[in-house]
Structures are given as C-alpha cells and as structure tokens.
Motif scaffolding. Structure first.
Motif, short mmCIF file in Angstrom:
data_model
loop_
_atom_site.label_atom_id
_atom_site.label_comp_id
_atom_site.label_asym_id
_atom_site.label_seq_id
_atom_site.Cartn_x
_atom_site.Cartn_y
_atom_site.Cartn_z
N GLN A 10 0.82 -1.21 0.00
CA GLN A 10 0.00 0.00 0.00
C GLN A 10 0.86 1.27 0.00
O GLN A 10 0.37 2.35 0.31
N GLU A 11 2.11 1.16 -0.39
CA GLU A 11 3.04 2.28 -0.37
C GLU A 11 2.51 3.50 -1.12
O GLU A 11 2.64 4.64 -0.66
N GLU A 12 1.89 3.27 -2.26
CA GLU A 12 1.33 4.37 -3.06
C GLU A 12 0.26 5.14 -2.27
O GLU A 12 0.25 6.37 -2.25
N TRP A 13 -0.62 4.41 -1.60
CA TRP A 13 -1.69 5.06 -0.84
C TRP A 13 -1.16 5.74 0.41
O TRP A 13 -1.63 6.82 0.80
N LEU A 14 -0.16 5.15 1.03
CA LEU A 14 0.45 5.78 2.20
C LEU A 14 1.13 7.09 1.81
O LEU A 14 1.05 8.08 2.54
N ALA A 15 1.76 7.11 0.64
CA ALA A 15 2.39 8.34 0.15
C ALA A 15 1.34 9.40 -0.13
O ALA A 15 1.53 10.58 0.19
N GLU A 16 0.22 8.99 -0.70
CA GLU A 16 -0.87 9.93 -0.98
C GLU A 16 -1.46 10.47 0.32
O GLU A 16 -1.76 11.66 0.43
N MET A 17 -1.61 9.61 1.30
CA MET A 17 -2.11 10.05 2.60
C MET A 17 -1.13 11.03 3.25
O MET A 17 -1.55 12.03 3.84
N ASN A 18 0.15 10.75 3.13
CA ASN A 18 1.16 11.63 3.72
C ASN A 18 1.14 13.00 3.04
O ASN A 18 1.24 14.03 3.70
N ARG A 19 0.97 13.01 1.72
CA ARG A 19 0.87 14.26 0.98
C ARG A 19 -0.34 15.06 1.46
O ARG A 19 -0.25 16.25 1.73
N GLU A 46 -9.77 -1.41 -5.35
CA GLU A 46 -8.95 -0.21 -5.56
C GLU A 46 -9.83 1.05 -5.54
O GLU A 46 -9.39 2.09 -5.08
N ARG A 47 -11.03 0.91 -6.02
CA ARG A 47 -11.95 2.04 -6.10
C ARG A 47 -12.32 2.60 -4.73
O ARG A 47 -12.59 3.78 -4.58
N SER A 48 -12.31 1.75 -3.70
CA SER A 48 -12.68 2.17 -2.35
C SER A 48 -11.51 2.73 -1.54
O SER A 48 -11.72 3.37 -0.52
N LYS A 49 -10.30 2.49 -1.98
CA LYS A 49 -9.13 2.90 -1.20
C LYS A 49 -9.03 4.40 -0.96
O LYS A 49 -8.71 4.80 0.17
N PRO A 50 -9.31 5.26 -1.93
CA PRO A 50 -9.22 6.70 -1.64
C PRO A 50 -10.17 7.14 -0.53
O PRO A 50 -9.80 7.93 0.34
N ALA A 51 -11.38 6.61 -0.53
CA ALA A 51 -12.36 6.99 0.49
C ALA A 51 -11.95 6.49 1.87
O ALA A 51 -12.07 7.20 2.86
N VAL A 52 -11.44 5.26 1.94
CA VAL A 52 -11.00 4.72 3.23
C VAL A 52 -9.77 5.48 3.72
O VAL A 52 -9.66 5.78 4.92
N ALA A 53 -8.88 5.83 2.83
CA ALA A 53 -7.70 6.62 3.22
C ALA A 53 -8.12 7.98 3.76
O ALA A 53 -7.59 8.45 4.77
N ALA A 54 -9.06 8.62 3.10
CA ALA A 54 -9.55 9.92 3.56
C ALA A 54 -10.24 9.80 4.92
O ALA A 54 -10.03 10.62 5.81
N ALA A 55 -11.05 8.77 5.08
CA ALA A 55 -11.73 8.56 6.36
C ALA A 55 -10.72 8.29 7.47
O ALA A 55 -10.88 8.77 8.60
N ALA A 56 -9.66 7.55 7.16
CA ALA A 56 -8.62 7.29 8.14
C ALA A 56 -7.92 8.59 8.56
O ALA A 56 -7.64 8.80 9.74
N LEU A 57 -7.67 9.46 7.60
CA LEU A 57 -7.06 10.76 7.92
C LEU A 57 -7.97 11.58 8.81
O LEU A 57 -7.52 12.17 9.80
N TYR A 58 -9.24 11.62 8.47
CA TYR A 58 -10.20 12.41 9.26
C TYR A 58 -10.28 11.86 10.69
O TYR A 58 -10.20 12.62 11.66
#
Length: 102
Positions: A10-19, A46-58
C-alpha cells in the motif's frame, strides 16, 4: 492488525495520505494513526481505497486533537465529503474506539 507486507503493498496510498496530511498540516501522531487505521482496514477494491484513506485521515485527526473539517480532508484526498462521512465512524469502531454520537 496488518503486516509489513501490507505497508509495502500500500506504499502508493500511504504516500498519498502523507501528501494530504502535509497539506492539512497534520502532525506526526495524526499521520501515524491514519496509516494504522488505513492499513488495518484496506479494502479489496482499488476504487474504495481513496475513500478509506480519507476517512482514516479524518478519524486520525480527531483522535490526535487536530480536528479538520470533513470537506477539508475530502478535498485533500480528492474524494467526496460523503465518502468521508460514511466511513470514518466504522473505521474507529473497527479499531476499538467508540466514535462520538454527534
């Protein structure tokens, strides 16, 4: 819980979350908590990952006392506010927290 392999996969998503966390000016605790929440709940799709990443940040911002608006987090992750709204409480519950009722 998650494995070291999950972090690599999940390195790509972790980088996006960090950004996004940097653009929201979140601290190290919030970033770390967001990563833990995401990696513990990575969706298959893959389609759900951006939403879960955003929810995790929030959710992580709330837990760390660095509250941000759902809209701010959604914009930083390029998802809809509704995506954040629908997913952050289940993430907290899955992690063993009792989300606020407001």
């Amino acid at each position: 819980m998650y494995s070291a392999r999950d972090r690599v996969e999940q390195e790509e998503w972790l980088a996006e979350m960090n950004r996004a966390a940097d653009s929201l000016e979140l601290g190290a605790d919030a970033k770390s908590t967001a990563e833990d929440l995401f990696l513990s709940n990575v969706p298959e799709s893959e389609r759900s990952k951006p939403a879960v990443a955003a929810a995790a940040l929030y959710a992580a911002a709330l837990l760390s006392g660095e509250e941000r608006a759902q809209t701010e987090v959604a914009d930083a992750m390029d998802v809809s506010r509704l995506s954040v709204q629908q997913r952050w409480k289940p993430l907290l519950e899955e992690a063993g927290f009792r989300p606020p009722t407001w």
